[in-house]
Design a protein around this motif. Structure first.
Motif, mmCIF file in Angstrom:
data_model
loop_
_atom_site.group_PDB
_atom_site.id
_atom_site.type_symbol
_atom_site.label_atom_id
_atom_site.label_comp_id
_atom_site.label_asym_id
_atom_site.label_seq_id
_atom_site.Cartn_x
_atom_site.Cartn_y
_atom_site.Cartn_z
ATOM 1 N N ARG A 96 60.614 12.284 -34.999
ATOM 2 C CA ARG A 96 60.597 11.625 -36.301
ATOM 3 C C ARG A 96 60.716 12.653 -37.432
ATOM 4 O O ARG A 96 61.396 12.412 -38.423
ATOM 5 C CB ARG A 96 59.310 10.825 -36.418
ATOM 6 C CG ARG A 96 59.186 9.981 -37.624
ATOM 7 C CD ARG A 96 59.963 8.667 -37.493
ATOM 8 N NE ARG A 96 59.816 7.917 -38.709
ATOM 9 C CZ ARG A 96 58.847 7.042 -38.933
ATOM 10 N NH1 ARG A 96 58.002 6.745 -37.981
ATOM 11 N NH2 ARG A 96 58.756 6.442 -40.087
ATOM 12 N N GLU A 150 52.937 -1.752 -23.244
ATOM 13 C CA GLU A 150 54.311 -1.306 -23.515
ATOM 14 C C GLU A 150 54.633 -1.370 -25.009
ATOM 15 O O GLU A 150 55.390 -0.558 -25.518
ATOM 16 C CB GLU A 150 55.320 -2.112 -22.692
ATOM 17 C CG GLU A 150 55.289 -1.767 -21.216
ATOM 18 C CD GLU A 150 55.438 -0.272 -20.955
ATOM 19 O OE1 GLU A 150 56.391 0.355 -21.471
ATOM 20 O OE2 GLU A 150 54.585 0.295 -20.235
ATOM 21 N N ARG A 151 54.062 -2.337 -25.720
ATOM 22 C CA ARG A 151 54.252 -2.389 -27.177
ATOM 23 C C ARG A 151 53.608 -1.165 -27.838
ATOM 24 O O ARG A 151 54.139 -0.625 -28.808
ATOM 25 C CB ARG A 151 53.689 -3.677 -27.753
ATOM 26 C CG ARG A 151 54.579 -4.872 -27.499
ATOM 27 C CD ARG A 151 54.194 -6.069 -28.341
ATOM 28 N NE ARG A 151 53.014 -6.759 -27.859
ATOM 29 C CZ ARG A 151 53.007 -7.676 -26.899
ATOM 30 N NH1 ARG A 151 54.136 -8.019 -26.314
ATOM 31 N NH2 ARG A 151 51.881 -8.247 -26.529
ATOM 32 N N GLN A 152 52.476 -0.756 -27.307
ATOM 33 C CA GLN A 152 51.834 0.440 -27.849
ATOM 34 C C GLN A 152 52.648 1.692 -27.535
ATOM 35 O O GLN A 152 52.781 2.580 -28.390
ATOM 36 C CB GLN A 152 50.411 0.563 -27.303
ATOM 37 C CG GLN A 152 49.469 -0.470 -27.875
ATOM 38 C CD GLN A 152 48.060 -0.350 -27.342
ATOM 39 O OE1 GLN A 152 47.775 0.462 -26.455
ATOM 40 N NE2 GLN A 152 47.160 -1.157 -27.890
ATOM 41 N N VAL A 153 53.217 1.762 -26.332
ATOM 42 C CA VAL A 153 54.097 2.886 -25.997
ATOM 43 C C VAL A 153 55.305 2.890 -26.937
ATOM 44 O O VAL A 153 55.730 3.948 -27.417
ATOM 45 C CB VAL A 153 54.548 2.823 -24.519
ATOM 46 C CG1 VAL A 153 55.645 3.836 -24.230
ATOM 47 C CG2 VAL A 153 53.366 3.051 -23.594
ATOM 48 N N ALA A 154 55.838 1.710 -27.228
ATOM 49 C CA ALA A 154 56.975 1.608 -28.157
ATOM 50 C C ALA A 154 56.575 2.065 -29.556
ATOM 51 O O ALA A 154 57.369 2.701 -30.259
ATOM 52 C CB ALA A 154 57.501 0.173 -28.188
ATOM 53 N N ALA A 155 55.355 1.766 -29.976
ATOM 54 C CA ALA A 155 54.884 2.227 -31.288
ATOM 55 C C ALA A 155 54.815 3.750 -31.313
ATOM 56 O O ALA A 155 55.198 4.386 -32.312
ATOM 57 C CB ALA A 155 53.519 1.619 -31.602
ATOM 58 N N ALA A 157 56.694 5.708 -29.534
ATOM 59 C CA ALA A 157 58.090 6.174 -29.545
ATOM 60 C C ALA A 157 58.691 6.055 -30.944
ATOM 61 O O ALA A 157 59.414 6.955 -31.384
ATOM 62 C CB ALA A 157 58.915 5.386 -28.538
ATOM 63 N N ARG A 158 58.413 4.972 -31.640
ATOM 64 C CA ARG A 158 58.917 4.830 -33.019
ATOM 65 C C ARG A 158 58.331 5.896 -33.939
ATOM 66 O O ARG A 158 58.960 6.292 -34.919
ATOM 67 C CB ARG A 158 58.613 3.444 -33.565
ATOM 68 C CG ARG A 158 59.488 2.358 -33.004
ATOM 69 C CD ARG A 158 59.304 1.043 -33.744
ATOM 70 N NE ARG A 158 57.931 0.554 -33.712
ATOM 71 C CZ ARG A 158 57.402 -0.175 -32.740
ATOM 72 N NH1 ARG A 158 58.147 -0.505 -31.699
ATOM 73 N NH2 ARG A 158 56.152 -0.588 -32.805
ATOM 74 N N SER A 162 56.843 11.244 -27.346
ATOM 75 C CA SER A 162 57.470 10.942 -26.063
ATOM 76 C C SER A 162 56.686 9.833 -25.363
ATOM 77 O O SER A 162 55.458 9.761 -25.470
ATOM 78 C CB SER A 162 57.514 12.182 -25.178
ATOM 79 O OG SER A 162 56.223 12.476 -24.685
ATOM 80 N N PRO A 163 57.378 8.966 -24.629
ATOM 81 C CA PRO A 163 56.678 7.913 -23.881
ATOM 82 C C PRO A 163 55.691 8.471 -22.850
ATOM 83 O O PRO A 163 54.642 7.878 -22.622
ATOM 84 C CB PRO A 163 57.812 7.143 -23.205
ATOM 85 C CG PRO A 163 59.003 7.383 -24.077
ATOM 86 C CD PRO A 163 58.824 8.779 -24.595
ATOM 87 N N ARG A 167 51.829 7.373 -22.747
ATOM 88 C CA ARG A 167 51.174 6.790 -21.563
ATOM 89 C C ARG A 167 49.960 7.605 -21.130
ATOM 90 O O ARG A 167 48.958 7.063 -20.679
ATOM 91 C CB ARG A 167 52.186 6.664 -20.431
ATOM 92 C CG ARG A 167 53.145 5.526 -20.632
ATOM 93 C CD ARG A 167 54.016 5.270 -19.403
ATOM 94 N NE ARG A 167 54.836 4.102 -19.639
ATOM 95 C CZ ARG A 167 56.020 4.112 -20.231
ATOM 96 N NH1 ARG A 167 56.544 5.261 -20.643
ATOM 97 N NH2 ARG A 167 56.700 2.998 -20.398
#
Length: 190
Positions: A96, A150-155, A157-158, A162-163, A167
């Motif tokens: 970012r 997975e939504r938290q992992v996506a947050a 990532a945004r 790194s995923p 995790r």
């Protein structure tokens, strides 16, 4: 339909090189900025006004930016370091930071140190992000829903993390003081 904005009937205000220089000086006095952002600002002012000077307006913008750099009002390397550190403190990751510096017009040579610093503080930044968002070990209760995980992992990532790091942090259950202390210790080593 009173809320509709109608185009202004006023003619464009006159703008010359000295007024453009005053605008640039006021801009760099008020905002920490990069050369590219200053040139974008001056370009917008040129589009909004009627150029009355005999000199080429783009050449005038470049000359003003060169002058601001000579006076040390603009320093892309320092701006990148400041912007990168602020984003890292807010919990944003190196990806970012790199993207924002690109948007701000900072070239790779000037952004290198800031990106390296953000990569070095990746764990501390990710833990700070989790703390602010109350994810993983900072949640009020354990998360059992895989879709929510997975939504938290996506947050993460945004935010530029790194995923795998996301995790790893999300795997720590709320209330596990030992695992949280290990994360904090690792973040302090960054």
């Amino acid at each position: 339909m009173a809320n509709r904005r109608t185009p202004s009937d006023r003619s464009k205000k006159p703008l010359d090189a000295s007024r453009l220089d005053e605008l640039a000086l006021a801009y760099v006095a008020r905002f920490a900025t990069s050369r590219a952002k200053l040139l974008r600002y001056l370009g917008r002012k040129l589009r909004e006004a009627e150029w009355t000077d005999a000199a080429d307006p783009r050449a005038a913008c470049d000359a003003i930016a060169d002058r601001m750099e000579r006076l040390s009002y603009l320093d892309d390397r320092q701006y990148a370091a400041m912007r990168g550190a602020a984003m890292t403190r807010r919990g944003l990751g190196a990806r970012r930071v790199r993207a924002q510096l690109f948007v701000d017009g900072i070239d790779e040579a000037d952004a290198g140190e800031a990106i390296d610093a953000a990569e070095g503080a990746a764990m501390a930044s990710a833990v700070g992000f989790a703390r602010r968002r109350r994810f993983g070990p900072f949640a009020r209760q354990p998360l059992d829903d895989p879709a929510q995980r997975e939504r938290q992992v996506a947050a993460f990532a945004r935010a530029g993390h790194s995923p795998a790091l996301a995790r790893r942090i999300l795997a720590v259950p709320p209330g596990d003081a030992a695992a949280l202390a290990a994360l904090d210790a690792e973040a302090a080593l960054d």
